[in-house]
Design a protein around this motif. Structure first.
Motif, short mmCIF file in Angstrom:
data_model
loop_
_atom_site.label_atom_id
_atom_site.label_comp_id
_atom_site.label_asym_id
_atom_site.label_seq_id
_atom_site.Cartn_x
_atom_site.Cartn_y
_atom_site.Cartn_z
N VAL A 19 39.63 55.37 38.76
CA VAL A 19 38.27 55.28 39.30
C VAL A 19 37.51 54.13 38.63
O VAL A 19 36.80 53.37 39.30
CB VAL A 19 37.51 56.61 39.11
N CYS A 20 37.67 53.99 37.33
CA CYS A 20 36.99 52.91 36.61
C CYS A 20 37.44 51.54 37.13
O CYS A 20 36.62 50.64 37.34
CB CYS A 20 37.26 53.01 35.11
N GLN A 21 38.74 51.39 37.34
CA GLN A 21 39.26 50.13 37.85
C GLN A 21 38.72 49.83 39.25
O GLN A 21 38.38 48.69 39.58
CB GLN A 21 40.78 50.15 37.86
N LEU A 22 38.63 50.88 40.08
CA LEU A 22 38.10 50.71 41.42
C LEU A 22 36.64 50.26 41.37
O LEU A 22 36.22 49.31 42.05
CB LEU A 22 38.21 52.02 42.19
N VAL A 23 35.84 50.95 40.55
CA VAL A 23 34.42 50.64 40.43
C VAL A 23 34.21 49.21 39.92
O VAL A 23 33.34 48.47 40.40
CB VAL A 23 33.72 51.65 39.50
N GLU A 24 35.02 48.81 38.94
CA GLU A 24 34.84 47.50 38.33
C GLU A 24 35.20 46.36 39.28
O GLU A 24 34.86 45.20 39.02
CB GLU A 24 35.67 47.41 37.05
N MET A 25 35.87 46.66 40.39
CA MET A 25 36.16 45.64 41.40
C MET A 25 34.93 45.30 42.22
O MET A 25 34.90 44.27 42.90
CB MET A 25 37.28 46.13 42.32
N ASP A 26 33.92 46.16 42.16
CA ASP A 26 32.69 45.94 42.93
C ASP A 26 31.66 45.25 42.05
O ASP A 26 31.28 45.78 41.01
CB ASP A 26 32.15 47.28 43.43
N PRO A 27 31.17 44.08 42.44
CA PRO A 27 30.22 43.33 41.60
C PRO A 27 28.86 44.01 41.43
O PRO A 27 28.08 43.62 40.54
CB PRO A 27 30.08 42.00 42.34
N ASP A 28 28.59 45.02 42.26
CA ASP A 28 27.30 45.71 42.17
C ASP A 28 27.31 46.87 41.18
O ASP A 28 26.28 47.52 40.99
CB ASP A 28 26.89 46.25 43.55
N MET A 29 28.48 47.15 40.58
CA MET A 29 28.59 48.30 39.69
C MET A 29 29.22 47.94 38.36
O MET A 29 29.98 46.97 38.26
CB MET A 29 29.45 49.40 40.35
#
Length: 213
Positions: A19-29
């Motif tokens: 989940v952390c890796q997924l979130v970190e792919m988004d520049p807004d998060m």
């Protein structure tokens, strides 16, 4: 718009990492912290600068529901979304009544999760589509406010109730009404008492069911 700062709470390290890796792919998060159980989450919520907490329900030491209750009891106003495999009606209702701002199932698509996180951070109540019908039953028999309850609210409380019905957070309400978050919390507490309801979600659902809101 500033980045959405998240706390990820799950007792499975591999899933939490994903989940952390997924979130970190988004520049807004951005990941502001991680927790492996409810007790760690409660401590992190009191110390970190957070916009949203994404938390599992079933964890050892302290489960997500108890952590949620403690956070709200401690005055934590951060948006909290439960992220779990449990689609049991009782779990959904208990979480929303305890003050959760959303309830999502772990079988959802990764892109949808990112979208729902952004919606929740923006003040919306988010819930997996297959659970939506449960919302209608949150204000159950014996929990609905009296039909004349609106007349007992002050104009300020009524404005805040309408804002709750639109899914606005305390911070957003305070900014809109030009008052402090502390004042908003007091008004929310008072209007819940007058309506005989236990959570802002119950109040929001009840308000939506009153056609004039």
């Amino acid at each position: 718009m500033s980045e959405i700062r998240l706390l990820i709470v799950d007792d499975h390290p591999l899933f939490r990492c994903g989940v952390c890796q997924l979130v970190e792919m988004d520049p807004d998060m951005v990941i502001a912290g991680e927790a492996a159980n409810g007790a760690e989450a409660v401590e992190a919520a009191n110390t970190l600068d957070l916009d949203l907490i994404l938390m599992d329900m079933n964890m050892a030491r302290m489960d997500g529901l108890e952590a949620l209750r403690q956070m709200r009891s401690n005055g934590v106003d951060t948006r909290i979304v439960m992220f779990t495999v449990s689609d049991a009606d009782d779990d959904v209702v208990a979480a929303l009544r305890a003050g959760a701002d959303g309830y999502l199932l772990k079988d959802m698509e990764p892109e949808d999760l990112l979208d729902r996180i952004k919606e929740a951070a923006g003040g919306k109540l988010v819930i997996s589509p297959q659970l939506a019908a449960i919302l209608a039953g949150i204000v159950s028999t014996g929990r609905a406010a009296p039909t004349d309850a609106l007349s007992s609210l002050t104009s300020r409380e009524l404005n805040i109730l309408r804002a709750l019905a639109r899914g606005m957070s305390n911070k957003m309400i305070a900014r809109r009404l030009d008052i402090t978050e502390g004042t908003v919390k007091v008004h929310v507490k008072n209007l819940l008492r007058k309506l005989g309801l236990r959570s802002r979600v119950e109040a929001a659902v009840w308000a939506v069911n009153q056609g004039e809101l």
